[in-house]
Design a protein around this motif. Structure first.
Motif, PDB file in Angstrom:
ATOM      1  N   LEU A 116       0.922  -1.096   0.032  1.00 48.03           N
ATOM      2  CA  LEU A 116      -0.018  -0.040  -0.082  1.00 48.03           C
ATOM      3  C   LEU A 116       0.914   1.126   0.186  1.00 48.03           C
ATOM      4  N   GLN A 117       1.977   1.136   0.704  1.00 47.02           N
ATOM      5  CA  GLN A 117       3.001   2.339   0.701  1.00 47.02           C
ATOM      6  C   GLN A 117       3.574   2.624  -0.657  1.00 47.02           C
ATOM      7  N   ALA A 118       3.991   1.459  -1.113  1.00 51.81           N
ATOM      8  CA  ALA A 118       4.576   1.575  -2.509  1.00 51.81           C
ATOM      9  C   ALA A 118       3.646   2.231  -3.548  1.00 51.81           C
ATOM     10  N   ARG A 119       2.264   1.804  -3.555  1.00 50.04           N
ATOM     11  CA  ARG A 119       1.298   2.201  -4.317  1.00 50.04           C
ATOM     12  C   ARG A 119       1.169   3.686  -4.031  1.00 50.04           C
ATOM     13  N   ALA A 120       1.033   4.037  -3.024  1.00 48.02           N
ATOM     14  CA  ALA A 120       0.815   5.359  -2.921  1.00 48.02           C
ATOM     15  C   ALA A 120       1.854   6.416  -3.030  1.00 48.02           C
ATOM     16  N   GLU A 121       3.264   5.874  -2.891  1.00 46.28           N
ATOM     17  CA  GLU A 121       4.510   6.702  -3.062  1.00 46.28           C
ATOM     18  C   GLU A 121       4.586   6.606  -4.772  1.00 46.28           C
ATOM     19  N   GLU A 122       4.147   5.521  -5.667  1.00 46.02           N
ATOM     20  CA  GLU A 122       4.096   5.665  -7.036  1.00 46.02           C
ATOM     21  C   GLU A 122       2.929   6.569  -7.561  1.00 46.02           C
ATOM     22  N   GLU A 123       1.860   6.503  -6.927  1.00 53.11           N
ATOM     23  CA  GLU A 123       0.786   7.674  -7.290  1.00 53.11           C
ATOM     24  C   GLU A 123       0.938   8.864  -7.209  1.00 53.11           C
ATOM     25  N   ARG A 124       1.832   9.277  -5.977  1.00 50.17           N
ATOM     26  CA  ARG A 124       2.336  10.788  -5.760  1.00 50.17           C
ATOM     27  C   ARG A 124       3.408  10.915  -6.773  1.00 50.17           C
ATOM     28  N   ARG A 125       4.170  10.096  -7.223  1.00 53.19           N
ATOM     29  CA  ARG A 125       5.339  10.559  -8.254  1.00 53.19           C
ATOM     30  C   ARG A 125       4.653  10.770  -9.533  1.00 53.19           C
ATOM     31  N   TRP A 126       3.656   9.986  -9.908  1.00 51.65           N
ATOM     32  CA  TRP A 126       2.992  10.322 -11.222  1.00 51.65           C
ATOM     33  C   TRP A 126       2.129  11.538 -11.214  1.00 51.65           C
ATOM     34  N   ASN A 127       1.598  11.865 -10.101  1.00 51.97           N
ATOM     35  CA  ASN A 127       1.033  13.108  -9.971  1.00 51.97           C
ATOM     36  C   ASN A 127       1.904  14.338  -9.910  1.00 51.97           C
ATOM     37  N   ASP A 128       2.916  14.219  -9.525  1.00 44.63           N
ATOM     38  CA  ASP A 128       3.886  15.299  -9.419  1.00 44.63           C
ATOM     39  C   ASP A 128       4.412  15.574 -10.806  1.00 44.63           C
ATOM     40  N   LEU A 129       4.634  14.481 -11.638  1.00 41.91           N
ATOM     41  CA  LEU A 129       4.983  14.607 -13.032  1.00 41.91           C
ATOM     42  C   LEU A 129       3.968  15.146 -13.602  1.00 41.91           C
ATOM     43  N   TYR A 130       2.651  15.020 -13.362  1.00 35.35           N
ATOM     44  CA  TYR A 130       1.747  15.366 -14.296  1.00 35.35           C
ATOM     45  C   TYR A 130       1.375  16.989 -13.949  1.00 35.35           C
ATOM     46  N   GLY A 131       1.786  17.433 -12.655  1.00 35.00           N
ATOM     47  CA  GLY A 131       1.901  18.666 -12.300  1.00 35.00           C
ATOM     48  C   GLY A 131       2.911  19.579 -13.240  1.00 35.00           C
ATOM     49  N   LYS A 132       4.255  18.907 -13.467  1.00 35.84           N
ATOM     50  CA  LYS A 132       5.137  19.411 -14.183  1.00 35.84           C
ATOM     51  C   LYS A 132       4.694  19.613 -15.735  1.00 35.84           C
ATOM     52  N   ILE A 133       3.922  18.652 -16.081  1.00 39.63           N
ATOM     53  CA  ILE A 133       3.656  18.791 -17.390  1.00 39.63           C
ATOM     54  C   ILE A 133       2.538  19.816 -17.828  1.00 39.63           C
ATOM     55  N   GLN A 134       1.766  20.022 -16.924  1.00 42.75           N
ATOM     56  CA  GLN A 134       0.863  21.342 -16.799  1.00 42.75           C
ATOM     57  C   GLN A 134       1.405  22.478 -16.656  1.00 42.75           C
ATOM     58  N   SER A 135       2.241  22.533 -15.838  1.00 48.13           N
ATOM     59  CA  SER A 135       2.851  23.909 -15.838  1.00 48.13           C
ATOM     60  C   SER A 135       3.960  24.076 -16.905  1.00 48.13           C
ATOM     61  N   ASN A 136       4.181  23.197 -17.847  1.00 45.44           N
ATOM     62  CA  ASN A 136       5.094  23.363 -18.860  1.00 45.44           C
ATOM     63  C   ASN A 136       6.714  23.470 -18.378  1.00 45.44           C
ATOM     64  N   THR A 137       6.970  22.699 -17.080  1.00 47.25           N
ATOM     65  CA  THR A 137       8.534  22.729 -16.734  1.00 47.25           C
ATOM     66  C   THR A 137       8.782  21.161 -16.907  1.00 47.25           C
ATOM     67  N   ALA A 138       8.111  20.230 -17.238  1.00 46.53           N
ATOM     68  CA  ALA A 138       8.582  18.926 -17.585  1.00 46.53           C
ATOM     69  C   ALA A 138       9.704  18.748 -18.755  1.00 46.53           C
ATOM     70  N   THR A 139      10.494  17.891 -18.716  1.00 51.31           N
ATOM     71  CA  THR A 139      11.400  17.833 -19.974  1.00 51.31           C
ATOM     72  C   THR A 139      10.646  16.876 -20.921  1.00 51.31           C
ATOM     73  N   GLU A 140      11.181  16.970 -22.093  1.00 52.68           N
ATOM     74  CA  GLU A 140      10.620  15.740 -23.224  1.00 52.68           C
ATOM     75  C   GLU A 140      10.643  14.459 -22.788  1.00 52.68           C
ATOM     76  N   GLU A 141      11.840  13.942 -21.971  1.00 51.52           N
ATOM     77  CA  GLU A 141      11.933  12.621 -21.558  1.00 51.52           C
ATOM     78  C   GLU A 141      10.799  12.518 -20.443  1.00 51.52           C
ATOM     79  N   GLU A 142      10.574  13.371 -19.375  1.00 52.12           N
ATOM     80  CA  GLU A 142       9.674  13.114 -18.574  1.00 52.12           C
ATOM     81  C   GLU A 142       8.126  12.985 -19.244  1.00 52.12           C
TER      82      GLU A 142
END
Length: 213
Positions: free
Chosen positions: A107-133
Motif C-alpha cells: 500500500l505504501q509503494a502504491r501511494a508513493e508511485e501515485e504521488r510520483r505520477w501526480n507530481d510529474l503530471y503537475g510539471k507537464i501542466q505547468s510546462n516545466t517537464a522535460t521531453e523525456e518526462e
C-alpha cells in the motif's frame, strides 16, 4: 475467490478511473517571464494508480471503502478467481497497482508511485517537464490502459457466463473507456510536447529581451 460486495466496490472504482477527465490544456503563460507552477484544480489531476480490477477506488466514501471486506456465506461465492487470473497475466499492472491487499508495504509503494505520477503530471501542466518526462508519463498512461483492457477482457473471456449482468456490463464499459483513452493519448502527448516547445521559446525571448534592456 472475491466476495460480491468487494467486486462491486472494485468495479465502481474501475468506472471512476476510466471517467477521469482528459489531460487539460493549461492556459498559455505570459511571454514576458517564465511561468511558475499554477495551482491545479482537483478535477485536472491525473487519475491515481488504480486499485480496482480496471481502475481505482480513489474518491470513494470512507464507509464504502470500509465495506470492502468479503462477505460470508453464499454471498462470498463470486466467480472471479484472482489467483487464476494472476497466473494467466503475471506481468499485468493490475496485480501491482490494483489487486486487493492489506500488506502495508504494498500500500505504501502504491501511494508513493501515485504521488510520483501526480507530481510529474503537475510539471507537464505547468510546462516545466522535460521531453523525456513527458514521454515517460504518457508511456505509463498507455501501458496502464492497455493492461486494464487486457485484464478486463480476460475476465470476460474466463467468466462472462458466470458474472452477474451488472458486473459484466461494467467490465465492458471499462474496456470501452480505456480504449477511448488510448485513442486520445497520442494527441495528448503531442499537445504536451508542443506546449513545452512554445514555453521554451517564450522563455528564450524573455531572456533575450532582458539582455537588451
Amino acid at each position: 475467490m472475491l466476495g460480491a460486495a468487494l467486486l462491486g466496490l472494485l468495479l465502481a472504482g474501475a468506472i471512476r478511473f476510466a471517467l477521469t477527465p482528459r489531460d487539460a490544456e493549461p492556459a498559455a503563460s505570459s511571454p514576458s517571464a517564465p511561468t511558475s507552477s499554477p495551482e491545479r484544480r482537483r478535477d485536472d489531476a491525473p487519475p491515481p494508480a488504480p486499485r480496482g480490477p480496471v481502475g481505482d477506488d480513489a474518491g470513494a466514501a470512507p464507509e464504502a471503502q470500509a465495506s470492502a471486506a468479503p462477505p460470508s456465506g453464499d454471498e462470498a461465492r463470486y466467480p472471479v478467481d484472482l489467483e487464476h487470473l494472476r497466473a494467466l497475466l503475471p506481468d499485468n499492472l493490475y496485480f501491482r497497482l490494483g489487486a486487493p491487499t492489506d500488506d502495508p508495504a504494498t500500500l505504501q509503494a502504491r501511494a508513493e508511485e501515485e504521488r510520483r505520477w501526480n507530481d510529474l503530471y503537475g510539471k507537464i501542466q505547468s510546462n516545466t517537464a522535460t521531453e523525456e518526462e513527458i514521454r515517460s508519463y504518457y508511456d505509463h498512461r498507455r501501458e496502464l490502459s492497455e493492461d486494464y483492457v487486457e485484464f478486463a477482457s480476460v475476465v470476460l473471456e474466463e467468466y462472462e457466463d458466470k458474472l452477474p449482468e451488472r458486473d459484466r456490463g461494467l467490465y465492458e464499459l471499462s474496456i470501452k473507456m480505456h480504449k477511448k483513452r488510448l485513442e486520445e493519448l497520442p494527441r495528448n502527448l503531442e499537445d504536451a510536447l508542443s506546449r513545452r516547445v512554445a514555453q521554451e521559446k517564450r522563455r528564450e525571448e524573455w531572456i533575450q529581451s532582458g539582455k537588451k534592456n
